[in-house]
Design a protein around this motif. Structure first.
Motif, PDB file in Angstrom:
ATOM      1  N   HIS A 359     137.407  92.642   4.168  1.00  0.00           N
ATOM      2  CA  HIS A 359     136.614  92.849   2.958  1.00  0.00           C
ATOM      3  C   HIS A 359     135.201  93.218   3.387  1.00  0.00           C
ATOM      4  O   HIS A 359     134.595  92.530   4.208  1.00  0.00           O
ATOM      5  N   ASN A 369     134.902  96.935  -1.050  1.00  0.00           N
ATOM      6  CA  ASN A 369     136.306  97.339  -0.952  1.00  0.00           C
ATOM      7  C   ASN A 369     137.031  96.486   0.074  1.00  0.00           C
ATOM      8  O   ASN A 369     136.420  95.886   0.956  1.00  0.00           O
ATOM      9  N   TYR A 370     138.333  96.455  -0.116  1.00  0.00           N
ATOM     10  CA  TYR A 370     139.203  95.923   0.926  1.00  0.00           C
ATOM     11  C   TYR A 370     139.696  97.104   1.756  1.00  0.00           C
ATOM     12  O   TYR A 370     140.022  98.163   1.226  1.00  0.00           O
ATOM     13  N   THR A 372     142.152  98.425   5.238  1.00  0.00           N
ATOM     14  CA  THR A 372     143.174  98.166   6.254  1.00  0.00           C
ATOM     15  C   THR A 372     142.633  98.647   7.588  1.00  0.00           C
ATOM     16  O   THR A 372     142.322  99.829   7.746  1.00  0.00           O
ATOM     17  N   ARG A 382     141.034 102.671   3.083  1.00  0.00           N
ATOM     18  CA  ARG A 382     140.868 101.801   1.924  1.00  0.00           C
ATOM     19  C   ARG A 382     142.209 101.175   1.555  1.00  0.00           C
ATOM     20  O   ARG A 382     143.240 101.827   1.563  1.00  0.00           O
ATOM     21  N   PHE A 383     142.182  99.877   1.254  1.00  0.00           N
ATOM     22  CA  PHE A 383     143.393  99.147   0.909  1.00  0.00           C
ATOM     23  C   PHE A 383     143.578  99.143  -0.603  1.00  0.00           C
ATOM     24  O   PHE A 383     142.642  98.915  -1.362  1.00  0.00           O
ATOM     25  N   HIS A 384     144.836  99.423  -1.078  1.00  0.00           N
ATOM     26  CA  HIS A 384     145.156  99.429  -2.505  1.00  0.00           C
ATOM     27  C   HIS A 384     146.277  98.433  -2.765  1.00  0.00           C
ATOM     28  O   HIS A 384     147.166  98.231  -1.937  1.00  0.00           O
ATOM     29  N   GLU A 385     146.245  97.856  -3.987  1.00  0.00           N
ATOM     30  CA  GLU A 385     147.311  96.942  -4.378  1.00  0.00           C
ATOM     31  C   GLU A 385     148.643  97.681  -4.414  1.00  0.00           C
ATOM     32  O   GLU A 385     149.689  97.131  -4.078  1.00  0.00           O
ATOM     33  N   GLU A 386     148.591  98.964  -4.904  1.00  0.00           N
ATOM     34  CA  GLU A 386     149.838  99.740  -4.958  1.00  0.00           C
ATOM     35  C   GLU A 386     150.417  99.898  -3.556  1.00  0.00           C
ATOM     36  O   GLU A 386     151.623  99.865  -3.356  1.00  0.00           O
ATOM     37  N   GLU A 387     149.510 100.072  -2.602  1.00  0.00           N
ATOM     38  CA  GLU A 387     149.977 100.212  -1.225  1.00  0.00           C
ATOM     39  C   GLU A 387     150.655  98.927  -0.763  1.00  0.00           C
ATOM     40  O   GLU A 387     151.671  98.958  -0.076  1.00  0.00           O
ATOM     41  N   GLN A 388     150.063  97.784  -1.199  1.00  0.00           N
ATOM     42  CA  GLN A 388     150.684  96.515  -0.833  1.00  0.00           C
ATOM     43  C   GLN A 388     152.067  96.405  -1.452  1.00  0.00           C
ATOM     44  O   GLN A 388     153.036  96.024  -0.793  1.00  0.00           O
ATOM     45  N   LYS A 390     153.880  98.856  -2.459  1.00  0.00           N
ATOM     46  CA  LYS A 390     154.716  99.851  -1.789  1.00  0.00           C
ATOM     47  C   LYS A 390     155.174  99.325  -0.434  1.00  0.00           C
ATOM     48  O   LYS A 390     156.343  99.490  -0.058  1.00  0.00           O
TER      49      LYS A 390
END
Length: 500
Positions: A359, A369-370, A372, A382-388, A390
């Motif tokens: 973070h 932002n979060y 990776t 950049r980390f996304h919830e959708e990526e998580q 996914k």
């Protein structure tokens, strides 16, 4: 008159003879000089020896054999025997040898069976031979011989007074400087010429305590450090406490270095104007704080609640990231910490410990932002919830695929085992049938052999009976012949008589 002239000629001739003799003696001398790169060597180490043959006249040929203590020295390179020649110009020549020390003690290197011949007269020159003595010791003996003296002979600061007065056995001192002092010069001398000193010369100082260290390293490697706390007077010092550590606010702009994209500003703290830096995008105000060691670092200053937070940044993918604490949980990851480019981040790590979620604040955009973080390539995205999600779906699919593969593998193994069992059963049945057939064949063979045996026996019995019958008939015939023989004799007699 003639006598005087004759006496003069005699004296001149005698002097000429003496001069010639001296010249000949001088011209007929040579020397072999033995020198080394060291007088002392440690067991296991190598050293060089130079052997130089020379003369004031040209030398024609020369020879010698190296002589040394073979129990303590080993010849690594160089000719053990020299037989060489020169031309009309050579007056000297040098040969290089390399020896290895193999045992402790004193050893000598010299030459034997040496001879040097004059180039012109081809006669032997009178020869002077040299010898080199070497002291061979162990590493422990060498280190024990090193000086342990790591004391200073003197210590001072230009224009300042040390407290207490210098003593080589005292290692901590204090000194005070005026509030306008920016630099001081530290002077020191060592007791032992073989020791080395670090920490002398000019040092920058600021208000408050400034720690200066002067270190002395002895020949044997032992170190002694003398510490001087130079206090630059500050009539109104501003001290703060962060995590049980005390700091002093830096009041001199010259001691601070502005980060990129920050502008110089002035901050009012305790009714004093303090130099600082401001970034409008992130609304960060930075001031300098000095710790007890004299180290200066930048801190984020919050004027509203008078709080200080350490400021640090790291550059990843050309993005400046300021670390922030984790404020939410992410499934599938374990909370930990990671240091990126010497900056510590709170992070979530996965099982293989190659990817982390951190973070941070993007100092270019000012957005939190979060990210990776790829530890192997030292990059972030950049980390996304959708990526998580996914990733979780991919992980689930991967598990399903793994289960399917395991079921297929298990099914395949079952079929293989079943086929193997059938093959084993068929093999057993085939072997049973084969053994049964073999038994039948053996039985038939035995029956045939028995039948042949019976027939042979019967035939032999019949032949025996025939022989017996034949023998009986023969016997009867003999008996009948015996009975009929007298009658035949009488008949023969009658016939004989008739003839008469």
């Amino acid at each position: 008159m003639n006598k005087k002239i004759n006496r003069l000629f005699t004296i001149m001739f005698t002097l000429l003879l003496l001069f010639t003799s001296v010249s000949k003696v001088s011209a007929a001398s040579a020397s072999i000089h033995v020198s080394s790169s060291t007088n002392r060597i440690v067991v296991g180490k190598t050293f060089t020896v130079n052997v130089k043959v020379s003369s004031s006249n040209t030398i024609g040929t020369w020879e010698w054999t190296m002589s040394y203590d073979t129990k303590k020295l080993k010849l690594v390179s160089g000719p053990s025997t020299v037989k060489d020649y020169g031309d009309s110009k050579i007056k000297s020549k040098t040969y290089t040898y390399k020896f290895k020390a193999i045992a402790t003690g004193n050893a000598s290197v010299t030459v034997k069976s040496a001879a040097v011949y004059d180039y012109k007269t081809e006669k032997t020159m009178s020869l002077t031979k040299g010898t080199k003595n070497i002291n061979i010791i162990t590493q422990a003996q060498l280190e024990a011989s090193y000086s342990k003296n790591n004391n200073l002979k003197s210590l001072s600061i230009d224009g300042l007074k040390l407290s207490p007065t210098f003593n080589k056995n005292t290692t901590e001192y204090k000194a005070e400087a005026n509030s306008n002092t920016e630099k001081i010069k530290v002077n020191a001398t060592k007791e032992d010429s073989k020791a080395s000193i670090s920490g002398t010369g000019e040092h920058s100082v600021t208000e408050g305590d400034n720690k200066i260290k002067v270190s002395v390293t002895a020949e044997n490697g032992s170190t002694k450090t003398y510490t001087i706390i130079v206090t630059v007077k500050d009539p109104n010092p501003i001290t703060v406490k962060i995590n049980d550590n005390e700091y002093t606010v830096v009041k001199r702009e010259s001691k601070l270095e502005s980060p990129k994209n920050f502008e110089k500003t002035t901050v009012t703290i305790n009714e004093q104007n303090i130099p600082g830096f401001y970034n409008e995008t992130n609304n960060f105000t930075l001031v300098g704080l000095k710790d007890n060691e004299g180290n200066i670092s930048l801190f984020i200053y919050n004027k509203e609640n008078n709080e200080y937070k350490p400021y640090s940044e790291t550059i990843l993918n050309q993005n400046k990231i300021y670390p922030l604490p984790l404020d939410k949980e992410i499934k599938g990851y374990t909370k930990s910490k990671i240091t990126i480019n010497n900056v510590e981040f709170e992070a979530y790590e996965n099982d293989n410990k190659e990817f982390y979620i951190i973070h941070g604040k993007d100092l270019e955009t000012g957005k939190d932002n979060y990210f990776t973080y790829d530890k192997i390539n030292n990059t972030i995205i950049r980390f996304h919830e959708e990526e998580q999600k996914k990733d979780e779906l991919n992980e689930c699919n991967n598990k399903n695929q793994l289960y399917q593969k395991m079921l297929i593998l298990l099914f395949g193994e079952t079929i293989i085992i079943f086929i193997i069992l059938i093959c084993i059963l068929i093999s057993k049945i085939s072997k049973t049938k084969k053994r049964k057939k073999q038994r039948q064949l053996m039985l038939l063979k035995q029956q045939e052999e028995q039948k042949k045996f019976d027939e042979t026996k019967k035939l032999e019995e019949e032949k025996k009976k025939e022989r017996e019958t034949k023998e009986e008939n023969t016997k009867k015939d003999k008996e009948e012949n015996i009975e009929n023989k007298p009658e035949e004799n009488e008949s023969k007699k009658m016939k004989k008589n008739k003839k008469k």
